[in-house]
Motif scaffolding. Structure first.
Motif, PDB file in Angstrom:
ATOM      1  N   HIS A  26       9.172  16.015  34.924  1.00  0.00           N
ATOM      2  CA  HIS A  26       9.493  17.437  34.813  1.00  0.00           C
ATOM      3  C   HIS A  26       9.602  17.863  33.343  1.00  0.00           C
ATOM      4  O   HIS A  26       9.017  18.877  32.925  1.00  0.00           O
ATOM      5  CB  HIS A  26      10.805  17.704  35.560  1.00  0.00           C
ATOM      6  CG  HIS A  26      11.402  19.044  35.266  1.00  0.00           C
ATOM      7  ND1 HIS A  26      10.784  20.225  35.610  1.00  0.00           N
ATOM      8  CD2 HIS A  26      12.549  19.401  34.621  1.00  0.00           C
ATOM      9  CE1 HIS A  26      11.523  21.247  35.212  1.00  0.00           C
ATOM     10  NE2 HIS A  26      12.588  20.774  34.601  1.00  0.00           N
ATOM     11  N   GLU A 150      14.844  26.762  31.657  1.00  0.00           N
ATOM     12  CA  GLU A 150      14.056  27.013  32.880  1.00  0.00           C
ATOM     13  C   GLU A 150      13.926  28.516  33.141  1.00  0.00           C
ATOM     14  O   GLU A 150      12.978  28.957  33.775  1.00  0.00           O
ATOM     15  CB  GLU A 150      14.721  26.370  34.101  1.00  0.00           C
ATOM     16  CG  GLU A 150      14.777  24.846  34.062  1.00  0.00           C
ATOM     17  CD  GLU A 150      15.990  24.311  33.306  1.00  0.00           C
ATOM     18  OE1 GLU A 150      16.781  25.120  32.768  1.00  0.00           O
ATOM     19  OE2 GLU A 150      16.140  23.082  33.238  1.00  0.00           O
ATOM     20  N   TYR A 151      14.921  29.281  32.635  1.00  0.00           N
ATOM     21  CA  TYR A 151      14.916  30.728  32.902  1.00  0.00           C
ATOM     22  C   TYR A 151      14.147  31.443  31.796  1.00  0.00           C
ATOM     23  O   TYR A 151      14.701  31.804  30.768  1.00  0.00           O
ATOM     24  CB  TYR A 151      16.356  31.253  32.982  1.00  0.00           C
ATOM     25  CG  TYR A 151      17.108  30.695  34.164  1.00  0.00           C
ATOM     26  CD1 TYR A 151      17.074  31.341  35.397  1.00  0.00           C
ATOM     27  CD2 TYR A 151      17.826  29.509  34.059  1.00  0.00           C
ATOM     28  CE1 TYR A 151      17.747  30.827  36.493  1.00  0.00           C
ATOM     29  CE2 TYR A 151      18.493  28.985  35.147  1.00  0.00           C
ATOM     30  CZ  TYR A 151      18.442  29.650  36.359  1.00  0.00           C
ATOM     31  OH  TYR A 151      19.109  29.131  37.440  1.00  0.00           O
ATOM     32  N   THR A 179      20.759  25.434  36.882  1.00  0.00           N
ATOM     33  CA  THR A 179      19.696  25.550  37.882  1.00  0.00           C
ATOM     34  C   THR A 179      20.212  25.241  39.288  1.00  0.00           C
ATOM     35  O   THR A 179      19.682  25.746  40.263  1.00  0.00           O
ATOM     36  CB  THR A 179      18.543  24.578  37.562  1.00  0.00           C
ATOM     37  OG1 THR A 179      19.089  23.277  37.341  1.00  0.00           O
ATOM     38  CG2 THR A 179      17.785  25.018  36.333  1.00  0.00           C
ATOM     39  N   GLN A 228      11.074  22.032  42.006  1.00  0.00           N
ATOM     40  CA  GLN A 228      10.150  23.035  41.462  1.00  0.00           C
ATOM     41  C   GLN A 228      10.184  24.315  42.287  1.00  0.00           C
ATOM     42  O   GLN A 228      10.210  25.415  41.741  1.00  0.00           O
ATOM     43  CB  GLN A 228       8.705  22.490  41.450  1.00  0.00           C
ATOM     44  CG  GLN A 228       8.432  21.477  40.364  1.00  0.00           C
ATOM     45  CD  GLN A 228       8.744  22.021  38.969  1.00  0.00           C
ATOM     46  OE1 GLN A 228       8.596  23.213  38.715  1.00  0.00           O
ATOM     47  NE2 GLN A 228       9.210  21.159  38.088  1.00  0.00           N
ATOM     48  N   HIS A 230      12.623  25.317  44.164  1.00  0.00           N
ATOM     49  CA  HIS A 230      13.935  25.928  43.934  1.00  0.00           C
ATOM     50  C   HIS A 230      13.928  26.701  42.608  1.00  0.00           C
ATOM     51  O   HIS A 230      14.417  27.836  42.538  1.00  0.00           O
ATOM     52  CB  HIS A 230      15.006  24.825  43.930  1.00  0.00           C
ATOM     53  CG  HIS A 230      16.330  25.285  43.447  1.00  0.00           C
ATOM     54  ND1 HIS A 230      17.201  26.002  44.238  1.00  0.00           N
ATOM     55  CD2 HIS A 230      16.931  25.147  42.238  1.00  0.00           C
ATOM     56  CE1 HIS A 230      18.290  26.280  43.528  1.00  0.00           C
ATOM     57  NE2 HIS A 230      18.146  25.777  42.325  1.00  0.00           N
ATOM     58  N   LEU A 231      13.345  26.078  41.567  1.00  0.00           N
ATOM     59  CA  LEU A 231      13.308  26.738  40.251  1.00  0.00           C
ATOM     60  C   LEU A 231      12.558  28.054  40.316  1.00  0.00           C
ATOM     61  O   LEU A 231      12.990  29.055  39.741  1.00  0.00           O
ATOM     62  CB  LEU A 231      12.612  25.847  39.212  1.00  0.00           C
ATOM     63  CG  LEU A 231      13.431  24.736  38.583  1.00  0.00           C
ATOM     64  CD1 LEU A 231      12.625  24.068  37.464  1.00  0.00           C
ATOM     65  CD2 LEU A 231      14.744  25.263  38.033  1.00  0.00           C
ATOM     66  N   ARG A 232      11.426  28.052  41.015  1.00  0.00           N
ATOM     67  CA  ARG A 232      10.652  29.300  41.105  1.00  0.00           C
ATOM     68  C   ARG A 232      11.504  30.400  41.749  1.00  0.00           C
ATOM     69  O   ARG A 232      11.527  31.533  41.291  1.00  0.00           O
ATOM     70  CB  ARG A 232       9.365  29.078  41.909  1.00  0.00           C
ATOM     71  CG  ARG A 232       8.245  28.482  41.050  1.00  0.00           C
ATOM     72  CD  ARG A 232       6.905  28.598  41.728  1.00  0.00           C
ATOM     73  NE  ARG A 232       6.792  27.724  42.871  1.00  0.00           N
ATOM     74  CZ  ARG A 232       6.448  26.431  42.809  1.00  0.00           C
ATOM     75  NH1 ARG A 232       6.176  25.879  41.636  1.00  0.00           N
ATOM     76  NH2 ARG A 232       6.371  25.691  43.890  1.00  0.00           N
ATOM     77  N   THR A 235      14.631  31.371  39.357  1.00  0.00           N
ATOM     78  CA  THR A 235      14.281  32.041  38.098  1.00  0.00           C
ATOM     79  C   THR A 235      13.726  33.447  38.367  1.00  0.00           C
ATOM     80  O   THR A 235      13.987  34.370  37.603  1.00  0.00           O
ATOM     81  CB  THR A 235      13.289  31.213  37.247  1.00  0.00           C
ATOM     82  OG1 THR A 235      12.134  30.933  38.024  1.00  0.00           O
ATOM     83  CG2 THR A 235      13.902  29.912  36.770  1.00  0.00           C
TER      84      THR A 235
END
Ligand SMILES: Cc1ncc(COP(=O)(O)O)c(C=O)c1O
Length: 334
Positions: A26, A150-151, A179, A228, A230-232, A235
């Motif tokens: 990552h 990440e943001y 996150t 990934q 979750h991040l999408r 964010t």
């Protein structure tokens, strides 16, 4: 997703291989981090990572640099080591470097280059290279606190300092507090090879270990693509909250507020040029159930007035009403 068999021995106290490897996949892809899995340590928090690094490289009386304004959590750790904490002003490109060589070269430099805490500015490439060159010349260790990279709401994030560093002088710190959740107690540290043995020893003897089953579940979540996805989701949601907050504040057209365009992160730092101190206003806001951090409380020597507003714990729908309450409260003050 799958049954996990645990290694519950004293082995691998600094991080299980499955998580070190999944994290590196990552970090390489998202942040340009260059390292081997053995350089990745899993720790309970970014704060624990700061404490370990400070113990490794700071002796009483050593000079260290922090950002002004900046994250209060680092100052307390460094002062507890007996360090002489020098607050370096932050401009629109992040932490500034002195024009002239000082007699007190820093042993450690703490910085938040992705989105400076609390101002949110991003350090551009030329400043990154100048900082790395300076650190290598004076022999300082740089702590790159990448707490919220990440943001990122516009374009690609600037690659990490760690990935640009050719001299092994950057310790990269990241956390799952922003996150996922602070209560997970999981963060990570990527250590330059020459510091690795000492840092591992300190982390182990201090007992800074993360439970094996949590690490394996996280490794599984990352390797299976869940992180990934979750991040999408988070964010996108955070970007909308930040936009809505900035937009609602702008609509109020209070000339005393300086509202930046949100670039990333989970906090909006708004400058205040009114007569009343930001601390007095923040106190009144709290009485109205609005928690806003006065910018002056995060300043060391260069005073600035403003308000730092987090969007992590407020829904999109609640933002217009909360922002209206904020603006209405301001209207009571000079
Ligand atoms: C700049 C910065 N670094 C680090 C942290 C803390 O991370 P952790 O919860 O992993 O200690 C925070 C938390 O708000 C932060 O704002």
């Amino acid at each position: 997703r799958q049954p996990i068999s645990h290694d519950l021995s004293y082995a691998q106290q600094c991080g299980l291989p499955a998580l070190r490897e999944a994290l590196l996949v990552h970090l390489r892809q998202a942040r340009g981090v260059q390292a081997e899995p053995a350089q990745v340590l899993i720790v309970p928090s970014a704060q624990a990572a700061f404490a370990i690094l400070a113990q490794a490289c700071v002796e009483p009386g050593d000079t260290v640099w922090v950002e002004d304004p900046g994250y209060p959590g680092i100052g307390s750790v460094l002062r507890s080591r007996g360090a002489v904490v020098v607050a370096r002003p932050v401009d629109l490109a992040g932490i500034t470097l002195p024009q002239e060589q000082s007699s007190q070269a820093p042993k450690l430099i703490y910085t938040t280059p992705s989105h400076q805490f609390p101002t949110g500015v991003t350090m551009p490439l030329p400043r990154r290279l100048a900082l790395l060159e300076h650190a290598a010349r004076v022999g300082a260790l740089v702590i790159e606190d990448d707490y919220d990279s990440e943001y990122q709401y516009h374009g690609h994030p600037v690659p990490s300092l760690q990935g640009l560093d050719t001299q092994g002088c950057v310790a990269y710190v990241g956390t799952f507090s922003k996150t996922l959740a602070p209560g997970l107690r999981m963060a990570y540290l990527v250590v330059p090879p020459r510091w690795l043995a000492l840092v591992e020893t300190i982390a182990t003897v201090s007992g800074y270990a993360v439970p094996a089953h949590f690490q394996l579940a996280m490794a599984d979540f990352m390797a299976g693509g869940g992180f990934q996805r979750h991040l999408r989701r988070v964010t996108t949601e955070a970007g909308e909250r930040m936009q809505r907050l900035a937009q609602t504040l702008r609509q109020a057209q209070d000339p005393r507020l300086g509202i930046p365009k949100p670039q990333g992160g989970l906090q909006l730092c708004v400058d205040w040029s009114g007569q009343t101190p930001d601390t007095a206003i923040a106190k009144r806001l709290l009485e109205r159930n609005l928690y806003v951090v006065p910018l002056s409380s995060l300043c060391h020597v260069n005073p600035r007035q403003g308000f730092v507003m987090g969007v992590g714990l407020v829904s999109k729908e609640e933002i217009p009403e909360a922002a209206a309450r904020f603006v209405e409260t301001l209207s009571e003050f000079d």
